[in-house]
Scaffold this motif. Structure first.
Motif, mmCIF file in Angstrom:
data_model
loop_
_atom_site.group_PDB
_atom_site.id
_atom_site.type_symbol
_atom_site.label_atom_id
_atom_site.label_comp_id
_atom_site.label_asym_id
_atom_site.label_seq_id
_atom_site.Cartn_x
_atom_site.Cartn_y
_atom_site.Cartn_z
ATOM 1 N N UNK A 108 0.836 -1.211 0.000
ATOM 2 C CA UNK A 108 0.000 0.000 0.000
ATOM 3 C C UNK A 108 0.865 1.253 0.000
ATOM 4 N N UNK A 109 1.947 1.226 0.778
ATOM 5 C CA UNK A 109 2.854 2.379 0.804
ATOM 6 C C UNK A 109 3.502 2.584 -0.559
ATOM 7 N N UNK A 110 3.918 1.464 -1.192
ATOM 8 C CA UNK A 110 4.505 1.570 -2.532
ATOM 9 C C UNK A 110 3.524 2.150 -3.534
ATOM 10 N N UNK A 112 0.982 4.100 -2.858
ATOM 11 C CA UNK A 112 0.729 5.504 -2.536
ATOM 12 C C UNK A 112 1.864 6.411 -2.995
ATOM 13 N N UNK A 113 3.099 5.895 -2.926
ATOM 14 C CA UNK A 113 4.258 6.721 -3.263
ATOM 15 C C UNK A 113 4.460 6.845 -4.772
ATOM 16 N N UNK A 114 4.477 5.697 -5.478
ATOM 17 C CA UNK A 114 4.767 5.776 -6.915
ATOM 18 C C UNK A 114 3.905 4.842 -7.762
ATOM 19 N N UNK A 115 2.827 4.311 -7.180
ATOM 20 C CA UNK A 115 1.899 3.491 -7.968
ATOM 21 C C UNK A 115 2.357 2.074 -8.211
ATOM 22 N N UNK A 116 3.413 1.620 -7.497
ATOM 23 C CA UNK A 116 3.907 0.256 -7.691
ATOM 24 C C UNK A 116 3.637 -0.582 -6.436
ATOM 25 N N UNK A 117 3.441 -1.873 -6.632
ATOM 26 C CA UNK A 117 3.136 -2.775 -5.517
ATOM 27 C C UNK A 117 4.304 -3.668 -5.137
ATOM 28 N N UNK A 123 9.860 -4.225 -0.682
ATOM 29 C CA UNK A 123 10.429 -5.332 0.091
ATOM 30 C C UNK A 123 11.144 -4.808 1.338
ATOM 31 N N UNK A 124 11.855 -3.691 1.186
ATOM 32 C CA UNK A 124 12.511 -3.083 2.347
ATOM 33 C C UNK A 124 11.481 -2.645 3.380
ATOM 34 N N UNK A 128 10.994 -3.718 7.332
ATOM 35 C CA UNK A 128 11.016 -2.662 8.341
ATOM 36 C C UNK A 128 9.689 -2.578 9.094
ATOM 37 N N UNK A 129 8.565 -2.635 8.365
ATOM 38 C CA UNK A 129 7.252 -2.627 9.026
ATOM 39 C C UNK A 129 7.112 -3.829 9.957
#
Length: 251
Positions: A108-110, A112-117, A123-124, A128-129
């Motif tokens: 979801x973060x990916x 939101x940031x640049x449209x990639x899943x 993966x990083x 971290x999450x």
């Protein structure tokens, strides 16, 4: 032919300051099975104790079907052929739920940031999450985690305060890795606790052949110590090594 209505008699605690949750669950279960429920409320402690004495039972709610006492909520589930969870049984469910949600959070973060899943950055974030959430679970009761941790961690056995420090170190490393900040601190932290953790789990499970519960998701866990615990530590090591090597790979 007229179908005979199914009726159940339920006695449950409904007091001004307390409504028994298992009584509500029993009522819902009966109704979901097509029963009309004769719902009798026990509205005081005196009334509840009198009911228990009269029927020779230790707990409420109590369900009766066709004049036969079925018992409490768990007994009612058994009556209908439903599974009753064993609170002491080992399970991987907490870990599966945790890693599933952190994977979804990272995707979801990916997005939101640049449209990639699915990218290296996603993966990083997943690792971290996961570190942050695992630390959060441990921080709910640090003392209980630290006590459980002493069963197998090699460093904590030599220096007891390490068990209390561990959740804070894991959480700090995870938050910094999410932010991509202070690599000089997050990388050594993750590498250190991951290496000690992996060595401890490997020795306890695969060399000493001990059957222990893992403290990885907090002190109340019934997750068995083993492959999942080892994977958690190897993920931290891999993340630390990748972050240390990333500048050279991108250079």
């Amino acid at each position: 032919m007229t179908k005979t209505a199914k009726t159940a008699v339920l006695h449950r605690m409904v007091m001004p300051d307390h409504t028994c949750p298992y009584g509500l669950k029993a009522k819902h279960l009966l109704q979901s099975r097509g029963y009309t429920v004769e719902d009798h409320h026990l509205t005081s402690r005196v009334e509840t104790d009198r009911f228990k004495d009269e029927h020779g039972v230790a707990t409420t709610p109590q369900t009766f079907i066709d004049g036969e006492r079925i018992g409490g909520y768990d007994d009612l589930r058994r009556y209908f052929g439903l599974k009753v969870a064993d609170p002491s049984a080992t399970t991987y469910r907490p870990v599966i739920a945790l890693f599933s949600m952190t994977a979804l959070m990272a995707s979801a973060a990916g997005y939101a940031v640049d449209g990639t899943l699915f990218t290296l950055r996603v993966a990083e974030w997943f690792v971290a999450f996961s570190m942050v959430v695992l630390a959060l679970l441990k921080l709910q009761n640090v003392e209980k985690f630290a006590t459980m941790f002493l069963n197998y961690d090699l460093l904590a056995k030599r220096w007891v305060p390490y068990g209390r420090i561990y959740p804070f170190a894991e959480g700090t490393a995870g938050v910094l890795m999410v932010a991509g900040a202070l690599d000089w601190l997050s990388i050594p932290l993750a590498l250190f606790i991951g290496t000690v953790g992996a060595a401890s789990v490997f020795k306890a499970v695969y060399i000493d052949r001990r059957e222990l519960k893992c403290a990885c998701v907090g002190g109340d866990s019934n997750v068995p110590l083993g492959f999942i615990s080892l994977t958690e530590n190897l993920m931290m090591i891999a993340m630390a090594l990748w972050m240390a090597a990333r500048p050279m790979a991108m250079g």
